[in-house]
Design a protein around this motif. Structure first.
Motif, PDB file in Angstrom:
ATOM      1  N   ARG A 197     -59.729 101.483  93.378  1.00  0.00           N
ATOM      2  CA  ARG A 197     -61.122 101.747  92.990  1.00  0.00           C
ATOM      3  C   ARG A 197     -61.989 101.951  94.225  1.00  0.00           C
ATOM      4  O   ARG A 197     -62.789 102.902  94.289  1.00  0.00           O
ATOM      5  CB  ARG A 197     -61.672 100.595  92.141  1.00  0.00           C
ATOM      6  CG  ARG A 197     -63.040 100.874  91.534  1.00  0.00           C
ATOM      7  CD  ARG A 197     -63.591  99.673  90.786  1.00  0.00           C
ATOM      8  NE  ARG A 197     -64.679 100.053  89.923  1.00  0.00           N
ATOM      9  CZ  ARG A 197     -65.937 100.283  90.311  1.00  0.00           C
ATOM     10  NH1 ARG A 197     -66.242 100.153  91.600  1.00  0.00           N
ATOM     11  NH2 ARG A 197     -66.872 100.624  89.450  1.00  0.00           N
ATOM     12  N   CYS A 250     -60.177 112.297  89.993  1.00  0.00           N
ATOM     13  CA  CYS A 250     -60.903 111.063  89.721  1.00  0.00           C
ATOM     14  C   CYS A 250     -62.266 111.404  89.134  1.00  0.00           C
ATOM     15  O   CYS A 250     -62.810 112.491  89.345  1.00  0.00           O
ATOM     16  CB  CYS A 250     -61.046 110.218  90.980  1.00  0.00           C
ATOM     17  SG  CYS A 250     -62.029 110.989  92.275  1.00  0.00           S
ATOM     18  N   ARG A 252     -66.169 109.513  88.322  1.00  0.00           N
ATOM     19  CA  ARG A 252     -67.125 108.410  88.374  1.00  0.00           C
ATOM     20  C   ARG A 252     -68.112 108.609  87.230  1.00  0.00           C
ATOM     21  O   ARG A 252     -68.937 109.524  87.255  1.00  0.00           O
ATOM     22  CB  ARG A 252     -67.848 108.413  89.728  1.00  0.00           C
ATOM     23  CG  ARG A 252     -68.807 107.244  89.908  1.00  0.00           C
ATOM     24  CD  ARG A 252     -69.343 107.205  91.338  1.00  0.00           C
ATOM     25  NE  ARG A 252     -70.058 105.965  91.598  1.00  0.00           N
ATOM     26  CZ  ARG A 252     -70.300 105.475  92.799  1.00  0.00           C
ATOM     27  NH1 ARG A 252     -69.868 106.138  93.865  1.00  0.00           N
ATOM     28  NH2 ARG A 252     -70.952 104.347  92.952  1.00  0.00           N
ATOM     29  N   PHE A 286     -59.431 100.704  86.410  1.00  0.00           N
ATOM     30  CA  PHE A 286     -59.695  99.862  87.580  1.00  0.00           C
ATOM     31  C   PHE A 286     -60.732  98.777  87.281  1.00  0.00           C
ATOM     32  O   PHE A 286     -61.272  98.142  88.181  1.00  0.00           O
ATOM     33  CB  PHE A 286     -60.137 100.734  88.753  1.00  0.00           C
ATOM     34  CG  PHE A 286     -59.123 101.795  89.096  1.00  0.00           C
ATOM     35  CD1 PHE A 286     -57.811 101.445  89.402  1.00  0.00           C
ATOM     36  CD2 PHE A 286     -59.450 103.135  89.083  1.00  0.00           C
ATOM     37  CE1 PHE A 286     -56.858 102.408  89.706  1.00  0.00           C
ATOM     38  CE2 PHE A 286     -58.510 104.116  89.383  1.00  0.00           C
ATOM     39  CZ  PHE A 286     -57.212 103.747  89.697  1.00  0.00           C
ATOM     40  N   GLU A 287     -61.011  98.609  86.012  1.00  0.00           N
ATOM     41  CA  GLU A 287     -61.785  97.502  85.475  1.00  0.00           C
ATOM     42  C   GLU A 287     -61.236  97.250  84.079  1.00  0.00           C
ATOM     43  O   GLU A 287     -60.463  98.060  83.552  1.00  0.00           O
ATOM     44  CB  GLU A 287     -63.274  97.875  85.385  1.00  0.00           C
ATOM     45  CG  GLU A 287     -63.533  99.058  84.440  1.00  0.00           C
ATOM     46  CD  GLU A 287     -64.996  99.422  84.298  1.00  0.00           C
ATOM     47  OE1 GLU A 287     -65.838  98.512  84.354  1.00  0.00           O
ATOM     48  OE2 GLU A 287     -65.292 100.618  84.129  1.00  0.00           O
ATOM     49  N   LYS A 325     -57.691  95.576  83.484  1.00  0.00           N
ATOM     50  CA  LYS A 325     -57.659  96.225  84.793  1.00  0.00           C
ATOM     51  C   LYS A 325     -56.220  96.306  85.306  1.00  0.00           C
ATOM     52  O   LYS A 325     -55.461  95.356  85.181  1.00  0.00           O
ATOM     53  CB  LYS A 325     -58.520  95.428  85.775  1.00  0.00           C
ATOM     54  CG  LYS A 325     -58.560  96.000  87.180  1.00  0.00           C
ATOM     55  CD  LYS A 325     -59.609  95.304  88.033  1.00  0.00           C
ATOM     56  CE  LYS A 325     -59.193  93.923  88.456  1.00  0.00           C
ATOM     57  NZ  LYS A 325     -60.162  93.330  89.415  1.00  0.00           N
ATOM     58  N   ILE A 349     -64.809 103.973  86.955  1.00  0.00           N
ATOM     59  CA  ILE A 349     -64.040 104.746  87.929  1.00  0.00           C
ATOM     60  C   ILE A 349     -62.625 104.919  87.392  1.00  0.00           C
ATOM     61  O   ILE A 349     -61.955 103.941  87.057  1.00  0.00           O
ATOM     62  CB  ILE A 349     -63.995 104.042  89.294  1.00  0.00           C
ATOM     63  CG1 ILE A 349     -65.410 103.741  89.802  1.00  0.00           C
ATOM     64  CG2 ILE A 349     -63.209 104.868  90.299  1.00  0.00           C
ATOM     65  CD1 ILE A 349     -66.246 104.954  90.084  1.00  0.00           C
TER      66      ILE A 349
END
Length: 440
Positions: A197, A250, A252, A286-287, A325, A349
């Motif tokens: 992340r 990726c 955001r 990533f969370e 995660k 992310i």
């Protein structure tokens, strides 16, 4: 059996012969300096490994792979036997050891600790055990060089059914076939998820974007994510061996409505879609993914529709992907999906590992970076198209060696997939094996 001439299977006779050749100083790099025996003269040591449940096609005695390296101070001896009294002894599960053996760069700071942490996370803390050690830095340095040399040549276990069983993924493959997607929880450690992340946020900030492609070329962390062995097994079961990176991108995503509407990932594929998968995407969390975090939403079973959604199609049956995660959701074969709304603060992310069947073109142009190939196992070259015969034609003709290799590997992989699906039907709905089950 299932390798190109410059590749080897872990603990095969060719792998052992390559170790012997390296230690004999026959590797070209060693011609520039003293051979290993000259450099270590007088420093006797031994190292040995024994790994159970090797794939049956290797025909190892009792399906156990062994190797012992012994140096008497004058000369090296390398054999396919096991010595429990060696100075350094490693034992455990073949598939777990193979995952470790494909890592390159073992001498880098923290690399050995990372290898042991990630391998224990994937296969269990007892999957590999180590006894003894080698105190001499020169000896360790030589074995690290050997480890990297073999890692650059060592291919993944080609037996899909055997590999999936050792990784606890057989039921996940059946789920993927039935509903068009599956979730592998905790596919990487929380520490690695945080590292990834941070790398994505840093890369996006440096370039001033909220989305980016070609993430493979922005750091070692992205190479490691692309090579995740659990995701690779799902890709093999969906797209066959030789699948290539379509894009490694990726996103955001800030708080607010999702901005990617209902769609499939089959650009320019005519309807009806084929009844086999053309693409597949692994989306990394990533969370913790909750409904408030704005997760991907999928419509299970829509891969059987074999078409794209129509305007105004019913979306009530959508399933938000909820996972902790470090998990990855893999969806394939034109399943319908969209980006959910994010109600909680902060950014979501994600990294999207998009792969295509090997016969297709990619969204991202393939860039062969010699240093990247050098610091990774053969699987990375495979996902960049290095192992197939496409774009390999020369004035002398086509690369029939690569053609024959991939044809054999694809057939073996498909046979393994069919075996996994058949075993699930024979066992019935009660035969559920999850990733949380420790490999036998």
């Amino acid at each position: 059996m299932f390798t190109l001439p410059h590749h080897v299977e872990f603990l095969s006779q060719r792998w052992i012969d390559e170790a012997r050749r390296f230690l004999a100083g026959e590797h070209p790099k060693f011609r520039e300096r003293q051979a290993p025996a000259e450099r270590l003269r007088g420093r006797a040591f031994s190292a040995s490994g024994r790994f159970t449940d090797a794939p049956p096609h290797m025909k190892l005695p009792g399906d156990v792979g062994c190797c012992t390296i012994r140096f008497d101070g004058q000369a090296f001896a390398v054999s396919g036997s096991f010595d429990p009294g060696a100075d350094l002894v490693v034992e455990g599960d073949y598939q777990a050891a193979l995952t470790g053996a494909q890592m390159v760069g073992i001498a880098a700071p923290g690399a050995l600790q990372t290898l042991r942490r990630e391998t224990a996370h994937l296969y269990g803390a007892e999957a590999l055990t180590v006894r003894g050690g080698l105190a001499d830095p020169a000896v360790r340095g030589l074995l690290e060089s050997l480890f990297d040399h073999l890692g650059r040549m060592t291919v993944e276990n080609p037996d899909l059914a055997h590999r999936a069983a050792r990784q606890g993924l057989s039921q996940k493959i059946r789920e993927m076939d039935a509903q068009g997607y599956t979730i592998v929880e905790n596919a990487i450690t929380p520490e690695f998820a945080d590292e990834a992340r941070e790398a994505i946020v840093r890369t996006l900030a440096a370039h001033g974007y909220t989305t980016m492609n070609w993430m493979l070329y922005h750091g070692r962390v992205f190479e490691r994510l692309a090579l995740n062995p659990l995701l690779m097994t799902l890709i093999d079961a969906s797209l066959g061996r030789g699948a290539v990176i379509g894009s490694l991108s990726c996103i955001r995503k800030p708080a607010g409505p999702g901005f990617i509407p209902l769609h499939t990932d089959y650009a320019h594929v005519p309807e009806p879609y084929p009844d086999f998968a053309m693409t597949g995407v692994g989306v990394w969390a990533f969370e913790d993914w909750t409904e408030a975090s704005g997760p991907t939403v999928l419509l299970p079973g829509t891969h059987r529709m074999r078409r794209e959604p129509r305007r105004g199609e019913e979306l009530d049956a959508g399933v938000p992907i909820l996972m902790p995660k470090g998990s990855v959701v893999f969806f394939t074969q034109g399943v319908w999906h969209w980006q959910g709304d994010r109600s909680e603060a902060g950014d979501r992310i994600t990294l999207h590992s998009h792969f295509n069947r090997g016969i297709l073109r990619s969204l991202e142009a393939k860039k062969i970076d010699a240093q990247m190939i050098w610091r990774n196992p053969p699987r990375l070259g495979e996902m960049l198209g290095e192992d197939d015969w496409f774009e390999k034609t020369t004035a002398e003709g086509r690369d029939y060696g690569r053609y024959a290799y991939m044809r054999e590997l694809l057939a073996f992989t498909e046979a393994g997939r069919q075996r996994i699906l058949a075993e699930g039907k024979a066992a019935g709905p009660a035969a559920v094996r999850t990733r949380e089950t420790t490999p036998a």
